[in-house]
Write a protein that holds these residues in place. Structure first.
Motif, PDB file in Angstrom:
ATOM      1  N   LEU A  11       0.832  -1.216   0.000  1.00 50.58           N
ATOM      2  CA  LEU A  11       0.000   0.000   0.000  1.00 50.58           C
ATOM      3  C   LEU A  11       0.865   1.265   0.000  1.00 50.58           C
ATOM      4  O   LEU A  11       0.701   2.140  -0.865  1.00 50.58           O
ATOM      5  N   ILE A  12       1.801   1.352   0.952  1.00 49.12           N
ATOM      6  CA  ILE A  12       2.577   2.585   1.096  1.00 49.12           C
ATOM      7  C   ILE A  12       3.695   2.655   0.052  1.00 49.12           C
ATOM      8  O   ILE A  12       3.855   3.677  -0.633  1.00 49.12           O
ATOM      9  N   ASP A  32      10.548  -6.735  -3.868  1.00 50.40           N
ATOM     10  CA  ASP A  32       9.698  -7.303  -2.815  1.00 50.40           C
ATOM     11  C   ASP A  32      10.073  -8.767  -2.629  1.00 50.40           C
ATOM     12  O   ASP A  32      10.264  -9.488  -3.602  1.00 50.40           O
ATOM     13  N   VAL A  33      10.184  -9.190  -1.366  1.00 46.64           N
ATOM     14  CA  VAL A  33      10.558 -10.589  -1.116  1.00 46.64           C
ATOM     15  C   VAL A  33       9.456 -11.562  -1.508  1.00 46.64           C
ATOM     16  O   VAL A  33       9.717 -12.718  -1.803  1.00 46.64           O
ATOM     17  N   ARG A  34       8.238 -11.074  -1.472  1.00 45.89           N
ATOM     18  CA  ARG A  34       7.122 -11.990  -1.756  1.00 45.89           C
ATOM     19  C   ARG A  34       6.836 -12.023  -3.241  1.00 45.89           C
ATOM     20  O   ARG A  34       6.583 -10.979  -3.847  1.00 45.89           O
ATOM     21  N   SER A  37       3.536 -10.416  -4.196  1.00 46.27           N
ATOM     22  CA  SER A  37       3.535  -8.949  -4.212  1.00 46.27           C
ATOM     23  C   SER A  37       4.238  -8.445  -5.464  1.00 46.27           C
ATOM     24  O   SER A  37       3.772  -7.514  -6.134  1.00 46.27           O
ATOM     25  N   CYS A  67       9.675   0.100   2.819  1.00 43.91           N
ATOM     26  CA  CYS A  67       8.220   0.156   3.030  1.00 43.91           C
ATOM     27  C   CYS A  67       7.704  -1.200   3.477  1.00 43.91           C
ATOM     28  O   CYS A  67       6.638  -1.646   3.051  1.00 43.91           O
ATOM     29  N   VAL A  68       8.470  -1.855   4.311  1.00 46.17           N
ATOM     30  CA  VAL A  68       8.140  -3.201   4.794  1.00 46.17           C
ATOM     31  C   VAL A  68       7.535  -3.115   6.193  1.00 46.17           C
ATOM     32  O   VAL A  68       7.637  -2.074   6.851  1.00 46.17           O
ATOM     33  N   TYR A  76      16.342  -5.024   7.747  1.00 43.83           N
ATOM     34  CA  TYR A  76      16.627  -4.444   6.423  1.00 43.83           C
ATOM     35  C   TYR A  76      17.699  -3.356   6.543  1.00 43.83           C
ATOM     36  O   TYR A  76      18.602  -3.274   5.724  1.00 43.83           O
ATOM     37  N   VAL A  94       9.208   4.077   6.106  1.00 43.24           N
ATOM     38  CA  VAL A  94       7.865   4.657   6.267  1.00 43.24           C
ATOM     39  C   VAL A  94       7.167   4.051   7.477  1.00 43.24           C
ATOM     40  O   VAL A  94       5.947   4.169   7.623  1.00 43.24           O
ATOM     41  N   SER A  96       5.465   2.879  10.953  1.00 44.74           N
ATOM     42  CA  SER A  96       4.553   3.625  11.832  1.00 44.74           C
ATOM     43  C   SER A  96       5.131   3.862  13.224  1.00 44.74           C
ATOM     44  O   SER A  96       4.517   4.545  14.029  1.00 44.74           O
ATOM     45  N   PRO A 120       4.787   8.626   6.640  1.00 39.59           N
ATOM     46  CA  PRO A 120       3.661   9.366   6.041  1.00 39.59           C
ATOM     47  C   PRO A 120       2.410   9.093   6.875  1.00 39.59           C
ATOM     48  O   PRO A 120       2.039   7.938   7.060  1.00 39.59           O
ATOM     49  N   ALA A 122      -0.662   8.975   6.566  1.00 38.77           N
ATOM     50  CA  ALA A 122      -1.891   8.712   5.814  1.00 38.77           C
ATOM     51  C   ALA A 122      -1.846   7.271   5.395  1.00 38.77           C
ATOM     52  O   ALA A 122      -0.771   6.714   5.206  1.00 38.77           O
ATOM     53  N   GLY A 123      -2.970   6.684   5.267  1.00 39.99           N
ATOM     54  CA  GLY A 123      -3.002   5.291   4.859  1.00 39.99           C
ATOM     55  C   GLY A 123      -4.441   4.854   4.853  1.00 39.99           C
ATOM     56  O   GLY A 123      -5.351   5.671   4.715  1.00 39.99           O
ATOM     57  N   SER A 124      -4.641   3.564   5.022  1.00 39.93           N
ATOM     58  CA  SER A 124      -6.019   3.101   5.111  1.00 39.93           C
ATOM     59  C   SER A 124      -6.013   1.716   5.737  1.00 39.93           C
ATOM     60  O   SER A 124      -4.960   1.168   6.035  1.00 39.93           O
ATOM     61  N   GLY A 128      -1.619  -3.885   0.500  1.00 36.51           N
ATOM     62  CA  GLY A 128      -1.234  -4.436  -0.798  1.00 36.51           C
ATOM     63  C   GLY A 128      -1.235  -3.370  -1.879  1.00 36.51           C
ATOM     64  O   GLY A 128      -1.915  -2.345  -1.761  1.00 36.51           O
TER      65      GLY A 128
HETATM   66  N1  LIG Z   1      -1.152   0.835   6.265  1.00 32.57           N
HETATM   67  C1  LIG Z   1      -1.052   2.105   6.506  1.00 32.57           C
HETATM   68  O1  LIG Z   1      -2.052   2.805   6.478  1.00 32.57           O
HETATM   69  C2  LIG Z   1       0.287   2.701   6.816  1.00 32.57           C
HETATM   70  C3  LIG Z   1       1.398   1.898   6.979  1.00 32.57           C
HETATM   71  N2  LIG Z   1       2.617   2.461   7.253  1.00 32.57           N
HETATM   72  C4  LIG Z   1       3.809   1.617   7.395  1.00 32.57           C
HETATM   73  O2  LIG Z   1       4.163   1.219   6.087  1.00 32.57           O
HETATM   74  C5  LIG Z   1       4.803  -0.045   6.104  1.00 32.57           C
HETATM   75  C6  LIG Z   1       4.174  -0.942   5.050  1.00 32.57           C
HETATM   76  O3  LIG Z   1       2.801  -1.076   5.328  1.00 32.57           O
HETATM   77  P1  LIG Z   1       1.714  -1.302   4.184  1.00 32.57           P
HETATM   78  O4  LIG Z   1       2.183  -0.719   2.912  1.00 32.57           O
HETATM   79  O5  LIG Z   1       0.413  -0.889   4.766  1.00 32.57           O
HETATM   80  O6  LIG Z   1       1.737  -2.887   4.113  1.00 32.57           O
HETATM   81  P2  LIG Z   1       1.502  -3.841   2.851  1.00 32.57           P
HETATM   82  O7  LIG Z   1       1.240  -5.194   3.412  1.00 32.57           O
HETATM   83  O8  LIG Z   1       0.532  -3.246   1.913  1.00 32.57           O
HETATM   84  O9  LIG Z   1       2.939  -3.839   2.180  1.00 32.57           O
HETATM   85  C7  LIG Z   1       4.089  -4.392   2.781  1.00 32.57           C
HETATM   86  C8  LIG Z   1       4.991  -4.937   1.713  1.00 32.57           C
HETATM   87  O10 LIG Z   1       6.192  -5.386   2.317  1.00 32.57           O
HETATM   88  C9  LIG Z   1       6.545  -6.633   1.746  1.00 32.57           C
HETATM   89  N3  LIG Z   1       7.469  -7.330   2.633  1.00 32.57           N
HETATM   90  C10 LIG Z   1       8.783  -7.290   2.512  1.00 32.57           C
HETATM   91  N4  LIG Z   1       9.400  -8.027   3.437  1.00 32.57           N
HETATM   92  C11 LIG Z   1       8.445  -8.569   4.169  1.00 32.57           C
HETATM   93  C12 LIG Z   1       8.478  -9.471   5.241  1.00 32.57           C
HETATM   94  N5  LIG Z   1       9.611  -9.948   5.740  1.00 32.57           N
HETATM   95  N6  LIG Z   1       7.298  -9.819   5.769  1.00 32.57           N
HETATM   96  C13 LIG Z   1       6.139  -9.360   5.246  1.00 32.57           C
HETATM   97  N7  LIG Z   1       6.073  -8.511   4.199  1.00 32.57           N
HETATM   98  C14 LIG Z   1       7.215  -8.136   3.665  1.00 32.57           C
HETATM   99  C15 LIG Z   1       5.210  -7.312   1.444  1.00 32.57           C
HETATM  100  O11 LIG Z   1       5.341  -8.304   0.444  1.00 32.57           O
HETATM  101  C16 LIG Z   1       4.368  -6.138   0.975  1.00 32.57           C
HETATM  102  O12 LIG Z   1       4.488  -5.925  -0.416  1.00 32.57           O
HETATM  103  C17 LIG Z   1       4.690  -0.565   7.525  1.00 32.57           C
HETATM  104  O13 LIG Z   1       5.928  -0.381   8.166  1.00 32.57           O
HETATM  105  C18 LIG Z   1       3.630   0.307   8.164  1.00 32.57           C
HETATM  106  O14 LIG Z   1       3.860   0.479   9.527  1.00 32.57           O
HETATM  107  C19 LIG Z   1       2.788   3.823   7.311  1.00 32.57           C
HETATM  108  C20 LIG Z   1       1.716   4.665   7.114  1.00 32.57           C
HETATM  109  C21 LIG Z   1       0.382   4.165   6.884  1.00 32.57           C
END
Ligand SMILES: NC(=O)C1=CN([C@@H]2O[C@H](COP(=O)(O)OP(=O)(O)OC[C@H]3O[C@@H](n4cnc5c(N)ncnc54)[C@H](O)[C@@H]3O)[C@@H](O)[C@H]2O)C=CC1
Ligand SMILES: O=C(O)C(=O)Cc1ccc(O)cc1
Length: 363
Positions: A11-12, A32-34, A37, A67-68, A76, A94, A96, A120, A122-124, A128
């Motif tokens: 997402l971020i 991305d490790v996955r 994704s 952004c993990v 990392y 990024v 939290s 940042p 902002a989010g939701s 993904g």
């Molecule tokens: N969700 C939100 O609204 C917000 C999230 N954040 C921060 O952003 C970061 C990413 O969050 P999102 O983008 O929401 O999550 P997401 O799940 O959408 O994306 C995370 C990505 O990291 C990858 N990844 C890499 N190494 C990984 C591992 N060892 N285990 C699991 N996934 C792994 C995943 O495949 C995925 O593509 C987090 O640190 C979160 O705290 C910051 C602001 C807002």
């Protein structure tokens, strides 16, 4: 050319990639490790290139965005510090929470590169790359937590790059960040999950609970649908602060217990009055923790066809609606529609149009 590497294109990471992609002088590389994704972000075309390995992406990058999930962030940062990074490279994240990653980075040597923590605001509740949007950060705050000794040139370079997000940059100390964000974001997520699970328990014996769950319940619990892995990591990372905040929360719920036991009508009224007064002072249309989209509410008298009529009016005026939700739709009360838009401009145009055609619009 500035090469931007995004690690974790969810997402971020995906939203940041969409902000940078196509801007003159910028190339966006994703990693991305996955596999699932990676397949999704390649299919969506949110990056210019896909890197074969973390090393390839990191060593050729001018700016690295981590952004993990928070639980793997420190690992990392450590791994990256051992690579031959370009001189002047900026590493940012990024996550939290900010204290843990700031401590890890401060103890490492990046030989010519600089770490600057970021968040940042902002989010939701979605996750993904499929939920990513180049508008996600518009108007939101973007916290940077540079070490006092960080080169000003690198901080300026990162801030300039982040102009592409249209967010407002603010500098906050990592510990202060975790205290405040713990209170305004992490604690509300815990409360939402606990509340949903309480009702889920009642619903097991009587499914009428979920049938009757109305706007108020949905509004306060939207964030309970957030990603379990992302939030597991955030809560564990900020556990000490959250344990203190939960004691404060216990005090607040105990106040209600005492007021109900003592039939303290005045006290209850006063609690609503004080909460309402504080809440109405919150910035109305700035995006942040509460509003993840540009939204307005329209009162709809209870007659068939009104929802279609509003959607058609907006469509005819070429105003893009990103979501429409009926908040209340009982037969005996007027309903409310929540309209969401992707940009401030769409929202402003919609408010003008709907007000002109006699609708009652509020925020
Ligand atoms: N969700 C939100 O609204 C917000 C999230 N954040 C921060 O952003 C970061 C990413 O969050 P999102 O983008 O929401 O999550 P997401 O799940 O959408 O994306 C995370 C990505 O990291 C990858 N990844 C890499 N190494 C990984 C591992 N060892 N285990 C699991 N996934 C792994 C995943 O495949 C995925 O593509 C987090 O640190 C979160 O705290 C910051 C602001 C807002
Ligand atoms: O959806 C919401 O209201 C949020 O609270 C989004 C959010 C989630 C995590 C963050 O670190 C920042 C913002």
């Amino acid at each position: 050319m500035t090469r931007i590497a995004i690690f974790g294109v969810g997402l971020i990471g995906g939203s940041l990639a969409l902000c940078f992609k196509g801007k003159p002088g910028l190339t966006v590389v994703g990693y991305d490790v996955r596999e699932s994704s990676a397949a999704k972000y390649v299919e969506r075309g949110v990056v210019d290139e896909m890197a074969a390995s973390l090393r390839d992406a990191a060593e050729s990058a001018d700016v690295i965005f981590l952004c993990v999930p928070v639980g793997v962030l420190d690992q990392y940062v450590r791994e990256i510090s051992e690579l031959r990074l370009k001189s002047g490279c900026i590493i940012t994240d990024v996550g939290s929470t900010k204290s843990s990653v700031a401590r890890t980075a401060a103890a490492l040597r990046f030989s010519g590169a600089t770490f600057i923590g970021g968040h940042p605001m902002a989010g939701s509740e979605r996750s993904g790359v499929e939920a990513a949007s180049s508008h996600l950060f518009e108007n939101a705050f973007y916290v940077l937590t540079p070490e006092p000794g960080a080169p000003a040139e690198a901080v300026d370079r990162l801030s300039n790059l982040l102009k592409a997000t249209k967010a407002h940059i603010v500098h906050v100390n990592p510990d202060e960040h975790d205290e405040i964000v713990g209170a305004i974001s992490h604690l509300p997520h815990i409360i939402a999950v606990a509340l949903v699970n309480q009702i889920r328990g009642y619903n097991e014996t009587n499914p009428l609970y979920s049938v009757l769950a109305a706007g108020g319940f949905r509004d306060i619990t939207r964030i309970a649908s957030s990603d379990p892995i992302v939030w597991r990591d955030i809560l564990i990372s900020n556990r000490e602060i959250l344990l203190k905040l939960l004691q404060g929360w216990n005090k607040e719920t105990h106040k209600f217990i005492r007021m109900l036991e003592g039939k303290d009508a005045e006290g209850i009224q006063e609690a609503f009055k004080q909460a309402g007064a504080f809440r109405s002072q919150l910035p109305e249309r700035r995006k942040g923790m509460i509003h993840s989209l540009y939204e307005c509410y329209v009162d709809v008298p209870d007659h068939p066809g009104i929802i279609g009529k509003i959607a058609t009016e907006l469509g005819n005026a070429r105003i893009n609606l990103s979501n429409l939700q009926i908040i209340e739709s009982r037969e005996d009360v007027p309903g409310v529609l929540r309209l969401s838009f992707r940009t401030q401009d769409d929202l402003d145009q919609a408010v003008e149009k709907l007000s002109q055609t006699g609708h009652s619009v509020h925020f």
